[in-house]
Motif scaffolding. Structure first.
Motif, PDB file in Angstrom:
ATOM      1  N   ASP A 294       0.812  -1.215   0.000  1.00  0.00           N
ATOM      2  CA  ASP A 294       0.000   0.000   0.000  1.00  0.00           C
ATOM      3  C   ASP A 294       0.848   1.268   0.000  1.00  0.00           C
ATOM      4  O   ASP A 294       0.381   2.331  -0.425  1.00  0.00           O
ATOM      5  CB  ASP A 294      -0.925   0.016   1.229  1.00  0.00           C
ATOM      6  N   ASP A 295       2.074   1.164   0.483  1.00  0.00           N
ATOM      7  CA  ASP A 295       2.926   2.350   0.605  1.00  0.00           C
ATOM      8  C   ASP A 295       3.619   2.654  -0.721  1.00  0.00           C
ATOM      9  O   ASP A 295       4.815   2.441  -0.890  1.00  0.00           O
ATOM     10  CB  ASP A 295       3.962   2.134   1.717  1.00  0.00           C
ATOM     11  N   LYS A 296       2.844   3.175  -1.668  1.00  0.00           N
ATOM     12  CA  LYS A 296       3.377   3.449  -3.003  1.00  0.00           C
ATOM     13  C   LYS A 296       4.100   4.797  -3.031  1.00  0.00           C
ATOM     14  O   LYS A 296       3.842   5.680  -2.222  1.00  0.00           O
ATOM     15  CB  LYS A 296       2.248   3.453  -4.035  1.00  0.00           C
ATOM     16  N   VAL A 297       4.994   4.916  -4.009  1.00  0.00           N
ATOM     17  CA  VAL A 297       5.682   6.180  -4.244  1.00  0.00           C
ATOM     18  C   VAL A 297       4.939   6.915  -5.349  1.00  0.00           C
ATOM     19  O   VAL A 297       4.812   6.410  -6.470  1.00  0.00           O
ATOM     20  CB  VAL A 297       7.153   5.959  -4.653  1.00  0.00           C
ATOM     21  N   ASN A 298       4.424   8.084  -5.056  1.00  0.00           N
ATOM     22  CA  ASN A 298       3.660   8.857  -6.033  1.00  0.00           C
ATOM     23  C   ASN A 298       4.580   9.490  -7.075  1.00  0.00           C
ATOM     24  O   ASN A 298       5.726   9.847  -6.786  1.00  0.00           O
ATOM     25  CB  ASN A 298       2.873   9.962  -5.317  1.00  0.00           C
ATOM     26  N   VAL A 299       4.079   9.624  -8.267  1.00  0.00           N
ATOM     27  CA  VAL A 299       4.834  10.272  -9.335  1.00  0.00           C
ATOM     28  C   VAL A 299       4.845  11.775  -9.085  1.00  0.00           C
ATOM     29  O   VAL A 299       3.804  12.379  -8.824  1.00  0.00           O
ATOM     30  CB  VAL A 299       4.211   9.971 -10.711  1.00  0.00           C
ATOM     31  N   ALA A 300       6.022  12.384  -9.151  1.00  0.00           N
ATOM     32  CA  ALA A 300       6.150  13.816  -8.885  1.00  0.00           C
ATOM     33  C   ALA A 300       5.659  14.631 -10.076  1.00  0.00           C
ATOM     34  O   ALA A 300       5.906  14.277 -11.230  1.00  0.00           O
ATOM     35  CB  ALA A 300       7.601  14.160  -8.578  1.00  0.00           C
ATOM     36  N   ASP A 301       4.983  15.714  -9.778  1.00  0.00           N
ATOM     37  CA  ASP A 301       4.641  16.699 -10.803  1.00  0.00           C
ATOM     38  C   ASP A 301       5.864  17.602 -10.970  1.00  0.00           C
ATOM     39  O   ASP A 301       6.050  18.583 -10.238  1.00  0.00           O
ATOM     40  CB  ASP A 301       3.425  17.510 -10.363  1.00  0.00           C
ATOM     41  N   VAL A 302       6.703  17.250 -11.929  1.00  0.00           N
ATOM     42  CA  VAL A 302       7.985  17.941 -12.086  1.00  0.00           C
ATOM     43  C   VAL A 302       7.786  19.429 -12.331  1.00  0.00           C
ATOM     44  O   VAL A 302       8.573  20.267 -11.870  1.00  0.00           O
ATOM     45  CB  VAL A 302       8.792  17.309 -13.239  1.00  0.00           C
ATOM     46  N   ILE A 363      16.696  17.882  -1.258  1.00  0.00           N
ATOM     47  CA  ILE A 363      15.521  17.055  -0.964  1.00  0.00           C
ATOM     48  C   ILE A 363      14.461  17.167  -2.046  1.00  0.00           C
ATOM     49  O   ILE A 363      13.357  16.639  -1.888  1.00  0.00           O
ATOM     50  CB  ILE A 363      14.923  17.410   0.409  1.00  0.00           C
ATOM     51  N   VAL A 364      14.772  17.802  -3.149  1.00  0.00           N
ATOM     52  CA  VAL A 364      13.802  17.994  -4.234  1.00  0.00           C
ATOM     53  C   VAL A 364      13.592  16.679  -4.978  1.00  0.00           C
ATOM     54  O   VAL A 364      14.539  16.069  -5.470  1.00  0.00           O
ATOM     55  CB  VAL A 364      14.280  19.081  -5.211  1.00  0.00           C
ATOM     56  N   GLY A 365      12.334  16.238  -5.042  1.00  0.00           N
ATOM     57  CA  GLY A 365      11.979  15.068  -5.833  1.00  0.00           C
ATOM     58  C   GLY A 365      12.275  13.728  -5.201  1.00  0.00           C
ATOM     59  O   GLY A 365      12.119  12.691  -5.857  1.00  0.00           O
ATOM     60  N   LEU A 366      12.670  13.677  -3.948  1.00  0.00           N
ATOM     61  CA  LEU A 366      13.046  12.412  -3.328  1.00  0.00           C
ATOM     62  C   LEU A 366      11.863  11.458  -3.213  1.00  0.00           C
ATOM     63  O   LEU A 366      10.751  11.848  -2.883  1.00  0.00           O
ATOM     64  CB  LEU A 366      13.632  12.665  -1.943  1.00  0.00           C
ATOM     65  N   SER A 367      12.120  10.178  -3.443  1.00  0.00           N
ATOM     66  CA  SER A 367      11.049   9.188  -3.391  1.00  0.00           C
ATOM     67  C   SER A 367      10.467   9.067  -1.995  1.00  0.00           C
ATOM     68  O   SER A 367       9.266   8.817  -1.822  1.00  0.00           O
ATOM     69  CB  SER A 367      11.563   7.829  -3.873  1.00  0.00           C
ATOM     70  N   SER A 368      11.292   9.241  -0.964  1.00  0.00           N
ATOM     71  CA  SER A 368      10.812   9.051   0.400  1.00  0.00           C
ATOM     72  C   SER A 368       9.766  10.077   0.808  1.00  0.00           C
ATOM     73  O   SER A 368       8.908   9.786   1.638  1.00  0.00           O
ATOM     74  CB  SER A 368      11.992   9.086   1.378  1.00  0.00           C
ATOM     75  N   ILE A 369       9.838  11.288   0.241  1.00  0.00           N
ATOM     76  CA  ILE A 369       8.838  12.293   0.604  1.00  0.00           C
ATOM     77  C   ILE A 369       7.619  12.220  -0.310  1.00  0.00           C
ATOM     78  O   ILE A 369       6.669  12.970  -0.135  1.00  0.00           O
ATOM     79  CB  ILE A 369       9.432  13.717   0.603  1.00  0.00           C
ATOM     80  N   GLY A 420       6.616  17.400  -5.124  1.00  0.00           N
ATOM     81  CA  GLY A 420       5.797  17.492  -6.322  1.00  0.00           C
ATOM     82  C   GLY A 420       4.418  16.891  -6.169  1.00  0.00           C
ATOM     83  O   GLY A 420       3.756  16.604  -7.174  1.00  0.00           O
ATOM     84  N   LEU A 421       3.941  16.713  -4.920  1.00  0.00           N
ATOM     85  CA  LEU A 421       2.589  16.187  -4.717  1.00  0.00           C
ATOM     86  C   LEU A 421       1.571  17.307  -4.886  1.00  0.00           C
ATOM     87  O   LEU A 421       1.841  18.468  -4.550  1.00  0.00           O
ATOM     88  CB  LEU A 421       2.456  15.570  -3.320  1.00  0.00           C
TER      89      LEU A 421
END
Length: 477
Positions: A294-302, A363-369, A420-421
């Protein structure tokens, strides 16, 4: 040797990698301590095995132990494994070490699976022999440990581990159809490096749940992420070189940084491993069946991500200082942006691009955030992060300086502006749940004391009834 509940692996924050890393070039391994031409090949091989098995994470670099390993049953303290005859393993034979590693049996008592013998159960005799030879050369430390393991009833009865072993010691069945490189990786992942100890969830008896192999697990307040080949929640988007680079350096350009327990793994173990072994681990992990969690990584809005004010400011500390002061002057200090600038801006930068020359993380674009579950980000803000090497900057925690609502505000600001969320709804209650997580222990573990007491009472009652019945029958005759 790596603990049952410590352990492990957080994709916490990212930092800038070198140009060579960005291009996928090989990163040399760190110089392996305790290897000397004066030692035999067997001893030097044992020093390497100790690193691959991550013995130092619990037993420390001098092997004196004392590290507290947090488990659902209580804290278990790693022991002295120097050749001290009084306090260490100086009286061990090679067979004794083999029993401890493979069966969890010390000469005089059972071991708790905080020492990951369910994984070491598959260690080869050759590796155990080398490790034994090496441990004989470690300087003996004849000091009584500062702390000793004292678990509550009924876990203080170590013989209960005999039953646990029957239920949970693996059969060591290897997968079919793997290449020679993948087979080596399987051995390292499953046995020597025991990755599954942290990254695989536990069942009701605290044994590993093989149906969710490497799909991620909660380790106290930390979460060891999914490292299967799933694209959305695992590391399916990583190349083999990405995995090697991460395990070698603790960094992966613009994506992740090894903090928390995983930082310890890199610091004590994986950065010392040979290229062939790291490559084998990477090859095997890419072959592990994907499990989506369930803990997916969302695609960033670059398009929504912040851009640095200019190309040079991240390398110009004076300009960056002035830019930060100006930004602070233009915002409400109690707003989410104001809180970020006050607590985080001096290191990570106004625009989140950090200070590469000082090794402060962008910290820009990191998967963890960008994960659905913000717990890892919250944890980092609360408790900080030690770097994977002794030259890495240490990020302080803010649990004593910021309240839950302020940490939630910073989390939301970071996730939207740097992740980018489209939106983020971290609440003070979410932060509180990380600070004081709910008791998620399995029923059998949580109520073991009560169940054991009831069991003893039941046995005594049955024995009493049997005796009473025997006496009654004797009187009637």
């Amino acid at each position: 040797m790596k603990p049952l509940y410590m352990v492990l692996s957080m994709l916490a924050i990212g930092i800038t990698s070198s140009a060579a890393m960005a291009e996928g070039a090989s990163v040399p391994s760190a110089s392996l301590p305790n290897v000397s031409p004066a030692n035999s090949d067997l001893v030097n091989r044992g020093a390497y095995i100790a690193r691959a098995a991550d013995c130092m994470a619990c037993h420390r670099e001098d092997y004196t132990g004392g590290t507290a390993i947090e488990t659902p049953m209580g804290d278990i303290y790693a022991t002295n494994i120097t050749p001290s005859k009084r306090y260490g393993i100086g009286n061990y034979t090679e067979a004794d070490l083999k029993n401890a590693l493979q069966k969890g049996r010390a000469p005089n008592h059972m071991l708790y699976p905080a020492m990951p013998y369910p994984s070491y159960n598959g260690m080869t005799d050759e590796d155990i022999s080398a490790l034994f030879a090496y441990l004989q050369t470690v300087p003996a430390v004849d000091e009584k440990p500062e702390y000793e393991t004292k678990l509550p009833f009924p876990f203080n009865f170590r013989f209960l581990m005999l039953g646990w072993n029957v239920l949970n010691l693996p059969a060591n069945e290897n997968r079919e159809g793997l290449s020679a490189t993948e087979q080596r990786g399987e051995y390292l992942v499953n046995n020597l490096a025991h990755c599954g100890t942290c990254h695989t969830p536990r069942n009701s008896t605290m044994g590993v749940d093989d149906s969710k192999y490497l799909a991620g697990a909660q380790l106290g307040t930390w979460h060891a992420p999914n490292i299967t080949s799933d694209e959305s929640s695992g590391i399916g988007s990583w190349s083999e070189q990405d995995i090697v680079t991460y395990l070698r350096t603790g960094e992966l350009d613009q994506r992740v940084f090894a903090g928390g327990p995983m930082g310890e793994v890199v610091a004590h173990s994986t950065r010392f491993l040979e290229d062939e072994d790291l490559g084998a681990i990477a090859s095997y992990l890419k072959a592990v069946p994907a499990i989506q969690t369930d803990d997916k990584v969302n695609v960033a809005d670059v398009s929504s991500l912040k851009r640095p004010i200019n190309e040079s400011i991240t390398h110009d500390l004076i300009a960056q200082k002035d830019y930060l002061a100006q930004a602070k002057a233009n915002v409400d200090s109690s707003s989410p942006e104001g809180l970020y600038l006050a607590a985080c801006g001096s290191c990570h930068g106004v625009d989140g691009y950090g200070q590469p020359d000082a090794r402060y993380a962008p910290i820009v674009g990191l998967s963890s955030i960008r994960r659905d579950n913000p717990a890892s980000l919250i944890n980092v803000i609360l408790h900080g992060v030690d770097g994977a090497t002794n030259t890495s900057p240490i990020m302080p925690g803010f649990s004593d300086e910021l309240d839950s609502a302020q940490i939630a505000d910073i989390s939301n600001y970071v996730r939207v502006n740097f992740g980018g969320l489209a939106n983020s709804n971290v609440s003070a209650a979410d932060v509180d749940s990380v600070i004081s997580p709910q008791d998620q222990r399995p029923f059998l573990i949580k109520y073991a004391g009560i169940l054991a007491t009831l069991g003893i009472i039941a046995v005594l009652l049955i024995i009493g009834l049997i005796i009473w019945n025997m006496v009654r029958k004797k009187r009637t005759h």
